[in-house]
Design a protein around this motif. Structure first.
Motif, mmCIF file in Angstrom:
data_model
loop_
_atom_site.group_PDB
_atom_site.id
_atom_site.type_symbol
_atom_site.label_atom_id
_atom_site.label_comp_id
_atom_site.label_asym_id
_atom_site.label_seq_id
_atom_site.Cartn_x
_atom_site.Cartn_y
_atom_site.Cartn_z
ATOM 1 N N LEU A 135 -6.400 -37.056 32.671
ATOM 2 C CA LEU A 135 -7.227 -35.891 32.358
ATOM 3 C C LEU A 135 -6.384 -34.766 31.747
ATOM 4 C CD1 LEU A 135 -9.674 -35.755 35.403
ATOM 5 C CD2 LEU A 135 -10.225 -36.298 33.032
ATOM 6 N N GLY A 136 -5.174 -34.610 32.235
ATOM 7 C CA GLY A 136 -4.269 -33.591 31.671
ATOM 8 C C GLY A 136 -3.911 -33.904 30.227
ATOM 9 N N ASP A 137 -3.620 -35.209 29.947
ATOM 10 C CA ASP A 137 -3.295 -35.616 28.574
ATOM 11 C C ASP A 137 -4.494 -35.449 27.638
ATOM 12 O OD1 ASP A 137 -0.762 -36.243 29.468
ATOM 13 O OD2 ASP A 137 -1.112 -38.422 29.554
ATOM 14 N N VAL A 138 -5.677 -35.848 28.116
ATOM 15 C CA VAL A 138 -6.890 -35.715 27.315
ATOM 16 C C VAL A 138 -7.166 -34.238 27.026
ATOM 17 C CG1 VAL A 138 -9.408 -36.026 27.327
ATOM 18 C CG2 VAL A 138 -7.917 -37.894 28.051
ATOM 19 N N THR A 139 -6.989 -33.404 28.028
ATOM 20 C CA THR A 139 -7.214 -31.961 27.857
ATOM 21 C C THR A 139 -6.264 -31.395 26.811
ATOM 22 O OG1 THR A 139 -7.967 -31.737 30.132
ATOM 23 C CG2 THR A 139 -7.196 -29.733 29.044
ATOM 24 N N LYS A 140 -4.986 -31.784 26.874
ATOM 25 C CA LYS A 140 -3.998 -31.290 25.910
ATOM 26 C C LYS A 140 -4.353 -31.747 24.493
ATOM 27 C CE LYS A 140 0.894 -30.916 25.119
ATOM 28 N NZ LYS A 140 2.217 -31.126 25.620
ATOM 29 N N THR A 141 -4.734 -33.022 24.345
ATOM 30 C CA THR A 141 -5.098 -33.542 23.026
ATOM 31 C C THR A 141 -6.350 -32.854 22.490
ATOM 32 O OG1 THR A 141 -4.146 -35.703 23.587
ATOM 33 C CG2 THR A 141 -5.706 -35.645 21.755
ATOM 34 N N LEU A 142 -7.327 -32.679 23.345
ATOM 35 C CA LEU A 142 -8.565 -32.029 22.931
ATOM 36 C C LEU A 142 -8.315 -30.578 22.504
ATOM 37 C CD1 LEU A 142 -11.598 -32.348 22.552
ATOM 38 C CD2 LEU A 142 -11.904 -31.689 24.933
ATOM 39 N N THR A 143 -7.442 -29.900 23.221
ATOM 40 C CA THR A 143 -7.089 -28.521 22.862
ATOM 41 C C THR A 143 -6.412 -28.484 21.492
ATOM 42 O OG1 THR A 143 -6.846 -27.951 25.195
ATOM 43 C CG2 THR A 143 -5.822 -26.470 23.611
ATOM 44 N N ASP A 144 -5.515 -29.439 21.233
ATOM 45 C CA ASP A 144 -4.856 -29.512 19.922
ATOM 46 C C ASP A 144 -5.871 -29.763 18.802
ATOM 47 O OD1 ASP A 144 -2.419 -29.091 21.156
ATOM 48 O OD2 ASP A 144 -1.804 -31.215 21.083
ATOM 49 N N VAL A 145 -6.824 -30.656 19.064
ATOM 50 C CA VAL A 145 -7.862 -30.958 18.070
ATOM 51 C C VAL A 145 -8.715 -29.719 17.796
ATOM 52 C CG1 VAL A 145 -9.976 -32.291 17.663
ATOM 53 C CG2 VAL A 145 -7.941 -33.444 18.531
ATOM 54 N N GLN A 146 -9.062 -28.979 18.836
ATOM 55 C CA GLN A 146 -9.863 -27.764 18.654
ATOM 56 C C GLN A 146 -9.098 -26.730 17.827
ATOM 57 O OE1 GLN A 146 -10.693 -26.839 22.778
ATOM 58 N NE2 GLN A 146 -12.793 -27.634 22.620
ATOM 59 N N GLU A 147 -7.813 -26.554 18.113
ATOM 60 C CA GLU A 147 -7.003 -25.592 17.353
ATOM 61 C C GLU A 147 -6.886 -26.008 15.886
ATOM 62 O OE1 GLU A 147 -3.314 -25.354 19.492
ATOM 63 O OE2 GLU A 147 -4.197 -24.212 21.139
ATOM 64 N N THR A 148 -6.696 -27.306 15.647
ATOM 65 C CA THR A 148 -6.606 -27.808 14.271
ATOM 66 C C THR A 148 -7.931 -27.610 13.543
ATOM 67 O OG1 THR A 148 -4.972 -29.461 14.960
ATOM 68 C CG2 THR A 148 -6.088 -29.844 12.864
ATOM 69 N N THR A 149 -9.034 -27.875 14.233
ATOM 70 C CA THR A 149 -10.356 -27.701 13.635
ATOM 71 C C THR A 149 -10.595 -26.249 13.243
ATOM 72 O OG1 THR A 149 -11.214 -29.532 14.952
ATOM 73 C CG2 THR A 149 -12.834 -28.030 14.008
ATOM 74 N N ILE A 150 -10.190 -25.336 14.094
ATOM 75 C CA ILE A 150 -10.342 -23.907 13.794
ATOM 76 C C ILE A 150 -9.500 -23.530 12.582
ATOM 77 C CG2 ILE A 150 -9.846 -21.580 14.649
ATOM 78 C CD1 ILE A 150 -10.689 -22.634 17.455
#
Length: 151
Positions: free
Chosen positions: A36-51
């Motif tokens: 869950l920690g790894d998924v959260t980190k990856t998802l946060t990176d994807v959100q930042e890239t999308t922005i």
């Protein structure tokens, strides 16, 4: 609470419960919390890239709008002649076309269609002279260069 905060909370909860990670259940819960920690980190990176991509696309759209406005303004200003101008004799189906560039960047070739149908090409020097004689019918075609047209 953000995903990162929730993931950190689960890690803290697991540590506070003093789960034994050497048991089968403890190993599984520890692996799930780590996942869950790894998924959260990856998802946060994807959100930042999308922005970031969205911001870049907005800038590109603004630039394209500015280019479109510039081009459309140029097309609106390209009134080569006035239909009410008495210096020109023409048929409504015949056009005076200006600004053709035939490869030489320093020389602009202009084109005018005489009432007899003959197409005459001429350069800036002839345009400044104010008239040209049709080689086909001998008619003198006169034109004026307004101050605005020189720009």
């Amino acid at each position: 609470m953000t995903l990162s905060e929730k993931s950190a909370y689960l890690k803290g909860l697991m540590a506070g419960m003093e789960l034994k990670t050497d048991s089968d259940e403890g190993k599984m819960i520890a692996a799930i919390v780590e996942l869950l920690g790894d998924v959260t980190k990856t998802l946060t990176d994807v959100q930042e890239t999308t922005i970031a991509i969205s911001d870049e696309l907005d800038e590109i759209e603004d630039d394209l709008d500015a280019i479109e406005d510039f081009i459309m303004d140029d097309e609106d200003d390209d009134d080569e002649y006035d239909e009410d101008d008495d210096d020109f004799e023409y048929d409504d189906d015949e056009d005076l076309e200006e600004g053709f560039d035939f490869g030489d960047e320093d020389t602009t070739i202009y084109e005018v269609r005489c009432a007899c149908g003959n197409v005459i090409n001429f350069d800036e020097e002839t345009l400044e002279a104010g008239s040209i004689v049709c080689p086909e019918c001998g008619e003198v075609l006169e034109f004026s260069l307004d101050e605005d047209d020189e720009d």
